[in-house]
Design a protein around this motif. Structure first.
Motif, PDB file in Angstrom:
ATOM      1  N   MET A 193      -3.563   4.036  -2.274  1.00 50.66           N
ATOM      2  CA  MET A 193      -2.140   3.723  -2.440  1.00 50.66           C
ATOM      3  C   MET A 193      -1.638   4.334  -3.742  1.00 50.66           C
ATOM      4  SD  MET A 193      -0.250   0.000  -2.657  1.00 50.66           S
ATOM      5  CE  MET A 193      -0.669  -0.390  -0.965  1.00 50.66           C
ATOM      6  N   LYS A 194      -0.504   4.962  -3.696  1.00 44.43           N
ATOM      7  CA  LYS A 194       0.067   5.550  -4.893  1.00 44.43           C
ATOM      8  C   LYS A 194       0.568   4.465  -5.830  1.00 44.43           C
ATOM      9  CE  LYS A 194       1.440   9.951  -2.842  1.00 44.43           C
ATOM     10  NZ  LYS A 194       2.558  10.895  -2.614  1.00 44.43           N
ATOM     11  N   SER A 195       0.480   4.754  -7.137  1.00 39.01           N
ATOM     12  CA  SER A 195       0.967   3.790  -8.124  1.00 39.01           C
ATOM     13  C   SER A 195       2.448   4.028  -8.389  1.00 39.01           C
ATOM     14  CB  SER A 195       0.165   3.932  -9.415  1.00 39.01           C
ATOM     15  OG  SER A 195       0.330   5.241  -9.940  1.00 39.01           O
ATOM     16  N   GLY A 196       3.078   3.070  -9.059  1.00 38.70           N
ATOM     17  CA  GLY A 196       4.494   3.201  -9.399  1.00 38.70           C
ATOM     18  C   GLY A 196       5.317   2.098  -8.769  1.00 38.70           C
ATOM     19  N   ASP A 198       7.478  -0.196  -6.426  1.00 41.97           N
ATOM     20  CA  ASP A 198       7.416  -0.398  -4.970  1.00 41.97           C
ATOM     21  C   ASP A 198       8.832  -0.477  -4.412  1.00 41.97           C
ATOM     22  OD1 ASP A 198       6.828  -0.996  -2.389  1.00 41.97           O
ATOM     23  OD2 ASP A 198       5.750  -2.868  -2.799  1.00 41.97           O
TER      24      ASP A 198
END
Length: 229
Positions: free
Chosen positions: A1-4, A6
């Motif tokens: 899962m990409k961070s940052g 939501d």
């Protein structure tokens, strides 16, 4: 899962029709009860309670208890700007509600966007403030000029008090109906408060429309050197 951040979670919260109706009802700047918001959304009080809990947990709403009642409002000015921007995108893409009514022209003429003046008169005001050097662009931001500070004082606005807060004095907000900017920020909010205090305009109980009296609109246009309608 990409961070940052939501963004999908925020989009899902806003994307439900009932919750969207509740959020837009709060763009008037008024705090409303769960019962009032249930009526705005057209759902039962039980269903409204579930929706409101999700919006509060998601950081879009805040609650304040007063006596036996709980009042809900948007969690901040940035939520109002986000909703206004989404309404502009929806209108531009042709995603319009089928239900229209006599309030629509009034909303387009002048309305409250959470805490400041929007609609045709709001964008005209923004253009006039820029043209007269009351506000100015500084890169991508806006600032209140020295001339603007003098104007504000003469108009009955305490700029020193506004400067104490964390909110920026001036900020652009894209107007959904005009597709141009109107003025947000603490100075924009103070201008609307002063316009109402002078009796030029009043808020409508069941709408975000801001009703200017004929004399009030003439005074407003004269004060800010707007073209007479």
């Amino acid at each position: 899962m990409k961070s940052g951040p939501d963004i999908a979670r925020i989009a899902a919260l806003i994307g439900d029709p009932a919750r969207a109706n509740m959020l837009t009802a709060l763009m008037s700047g008024k705090a409303l009860t769960a019962t009032e918001l249930a009526a705005e959304a057209g759902v039962t009080p039980q269903t409204a309670s579930s929706h409101l809990a999700r919006l509060t947990e998601g950081g879009l709403l805040r609650q304040q208890k007063q006596g036996r009642h709980k009042y809900l409002s948007l969690a901040g000015d940035e939520i109002g700007r986000l909703l206004e921007l989404l309404m502009g995108v929806a209108a531009g893409a042709g995603h319009l509600r089928s239900r229209t009514g006599p309030a629509d022209p009034a909303l387009r003429h002048a309305r409250v966007c959470y805490s400041h003046l929007a609609g045709d008169l709001g964008t005209q005001l923004f253009d006039a403030l820029l043209a007269q050097g009351i506000i100015a662009r500084q890169g991508e931001a806006l600032r209140l000029t020295e001339a603007g500070r003098g104007f504000a004082t003469g108009f009955g606005i305490d700029i020193a008090a506004l400067s104490v807060g964390r909110a920026p004095l001036c900020r652009e907000c894209l107007d959904w109906s005009e597709r141009r900017a109107h003025l947000a920020g603490s100075f924009g909010r103070a201008l609307l408060t002063r316009i109402e205090a002078l009796g030029w305009a009043s808020r409508q109980d069941d709408s975000r429309a801001l009703r200017f009296s004929p004399a009030g609109e003439r005074a407003f246009r004269a004060q800010f050197a707007l073209v007479t309608a």
